[in-house]
Design a protein around this motif. Sequence first.
Motif, PDB file in Angstrom:
ATOM      1  N   UNK A  97     -14.791 -13.459   6.248  1.00  0.00           N
ATOM      2  CA  UNK A  97     -14.222 -13.882   5.039  1.00  0.00           C
ATOM      3  C   UNK A  97     -13.821 -15.498   5.272  1.00  0.00           C
ATOM      4  N   UNK A  98     -13.265 -15.825   6.325  1.00  0.00           N
ATOM      5  CA  UNK A  98     -12.788 -17.087   6.520  1.00  0.00           C
ATOM      6  C   UNK A  98     -13.939 -18.100   6.937  1.00  0.00           C
ATOM      7  N   UNK A  99     -14.991 -17.552   7.490  1.00  0.00           N
ATOM      8  CA  UNK A  99     -16.004 -18.557   8.163  1.00  0.00           C
ATOM      9  C   UNK A  99     -16.521 -19.368   7.037  1.00  0.00           C
ATOM     10  N   UNK A 100     -16.980 -19.287   5.968  1.00  0.00           N
ATOM     11  CA  UNK A 100     -17.393 -20.314   4.974  1.00  0.00           C
ATOM     12  C   UNK A 100     -16.423 -21.390   4.566  1.00  0.00           C
ATOM     13  N   UNK A 101     -15.255 -21.116   4.915  1.00  0.00           N
ATOM     14  CA  UNK A 101     -14.246 -22.161   4.642  1.00  0.00           C
ATOM     15  C   UNK A 101     -13.927 -23.256   5.575  1.00  0.00           C
ATOM     16  N   UNK A 102     -14.612 -22.724   7.122  1.00  0.00           N
ATOM     17  CA  UNK A 102     -14.088 -23.507   8.122  1.00  0.00           C
ATOM     18  C   UNK A 102     -15.063 -24.588   8.532  1.00  0.00           C
ATOM     19  N   UNK A 103     -14.502 -25.581   9.106  1.00  0.00           N
ATOM     20  CA  UNK A 103     -15.349 -26.501   9.975  1.00  0.00           C
ATOM     21  C   UNK A 103     -15.057 -26.703  11.551  1.00  0.00           C
ATOM     22  N   UNK A 104     -14.385 -25.637  11.910  1.00  0.00           N
ATOM     23  CA  UNK A 104     -13.981 -25.552  13.363  1.00  0.00           C
ATOM     24  C   UNK A 104     -12.822 -24.750  13.475  1.00  0.00           C
ATOM     25  N   UNK A 105     -12.743 -24.114  14.654  1.00  0.00           N
ATOM     26  CA  UNK A 105     -11.736 -23.001  15.018  1.00  0.00           C
ATOM     27  C   UNK A 105     -11.583 -23.146  16.411  1.00  0.00           C
ATOM     28  N   UNK A 106     -10.313 -23.567  16.926  1.00  0.00           N
ATOM     29  CA  UNK A 106     -10.287 -24.028  18.515  1.00  0.00           C
ATOM     30  C   UNK A 106      -9.039 -22.806  18.916  1.00  0.00           C
ATOM     31  N   UNK A 107      -9.351 -22.050  19.678  1.00  0.00           N
ATOM     32  CA  UNK A 107      -8.477 -21.097  20.282  1.00  0.00           C
ATOM     33  C   UNK A 107      -8.109 -21.391  21.765  1.00  0.00           C
ATOM     34  N   UNK A 108      -7.041 -21.399  22.064  1.00  0.00           N
ATOM     35  CA  UNK A 108      -6.287 -22.003  23.504  1.00  0.00           C
ATOM     36  C   UNK A 108      -6.477 -20.632  24.220  1.00  0.00           C
ATOM     37  N   UNK A 109      -7.409 -20.632  25.295  1.00  0.00           N
ATOM     38  CA  UNK A 109      -7.580 -19.490  26.119  1.00  0.00           C
ATOM     39  C   UNK A 109      -6.482 -19.556  27.103  1.00  0.00           C
ATOM     40  N   UNK A 110      -5.644 -20.568  27.301  1.00  0.00           N
ATOM     41  CA  UNK A 110      -4.639 -20.525  28.330  1.00  0.00           C
ATOM     42  C   UNK A 110      -3.353 -21.036  27.521  1.00  0.00           C
ATOM     43  N   UNK A 111      -2.780 -20.144  26.509  1.00  0.00           N
ATOM     44  CA  UNK A 111      -1.550 -20.707  25.878  1.00  0.00           C
ATOM     45  C   UNK A 111      -0.374 -20.995  26.849  1.00  0.00           C
ATOM     46  N   UNK A 112       0.543 -21.841  26.298  1.00  0.00           N
ATOM     47  CA  UNK A 112       1.597 -22.121  27.189  1.00  0.00           C
ATOM     48  C   UNK A 112       2.611 -20.820  27.466  1.00  0.00           C
ATOM     49  N   UNK A 113       2.624 -19.860  26.653  1.00  0.00           N
ATOM     50  CA  UNK A 113       3.538 -18.703  26.984  1.00  0.00           C
ATOM     51  C   UNK A 113       3.011 -17.631  26.116  1.00  0.00           C
TER      52      UNK A 113
END
Length: 331
Positions: free
Chosen positions: A284-300
């Motif tokens: 559902x969200x995909x047509x609204x997005x121009x990028x989605x950045x997920x941090x694979x090494x979050x700080x905690x």
Amino acid sequence: MVVCAVLLMLACSTPDVALVPEPAFRQDAVLLVWMPYDNDLSDAVGPVLAGLQEGSTGGIEVAVQVDRPNQPGMERVSFVEGVGQTGFVESDDSGSGDALADFLDWAATRYEARRYGLVVLDHGGDLMSVARDDSTGNWLSMQDIASALMAFDEGEAGEVELLFLQVCGKASVEPLQVVAPAANFTLASQLPLLAPNTWYASGLKAIAQHPEWDGADWANAIASAEGPGMYWAMTCVDNAALMSWEGPDLRVPESALLGELATATWPYAGEIYVDLDAVAGAGTAAPLLCGHHVNTTPPYALEGFPETRLLSGLSVAAGGALTVEPDPTDP
């Protein structure tokens, strides 16, 4: 003689066309930064200004309005190729929409840029609030930001390409719909965001090297330049798509928030948020997005928040777009 007559007829039959000259832009790109740090984030002022100053050496001009604790008024700092200039304004309320509008009015008289970006720093509050001023107790509302930026855009020949809400928890449909008319794209985070951030120098230099980029490119350059210890996920939203989006009717029984939606539900600042795809269906969200950045090494680990990789990048709030209904009772 015949040739001359034909040429004369052609000339007479051609309508007059008023040629509109292209605007004469003095800057290709300008970044405007609202830094309401009259609160517990005041220690971040120095590192942020240093990063912005370094970033301006790449060619993008930067203007910042800074509010600090225990100081009268606010500072207005501008950087051109690494050289800073500071002025002062009397207003001491960085939680005021009028103060933000005044900053943008000043910017409109100073710059004539092809593309602009506005970054709003500080804390995220409840669903429609950001930028806490501890001296006054005021918060900026999302409507304050939208109104000030739309007025600025109307007076400028250039485009407001990007609004970056560098605050916690604003990648939610409801506040993003409010600010959508004010910029071509918005960058925001569903989850908490740390400070001071680190993208300023390298992100601004990348933007300066690519004058053809639009706001989506700016957003993705900023997110890509951010350090690994600063965020869990950031989302770029296409505001034209959001404004034309006819979202689904989102209604869930109260028990669903503790049941099937629990892994995608979290509280923040007195609100309950649920990932958009979790309640409306995958994609559902995909047509609204121009990028989605997920941090694979979050700080905690974020206690009480869902696993970042399970999130779509956009949320809805219970009591906002999401209607939570009482569970049906057995007869």
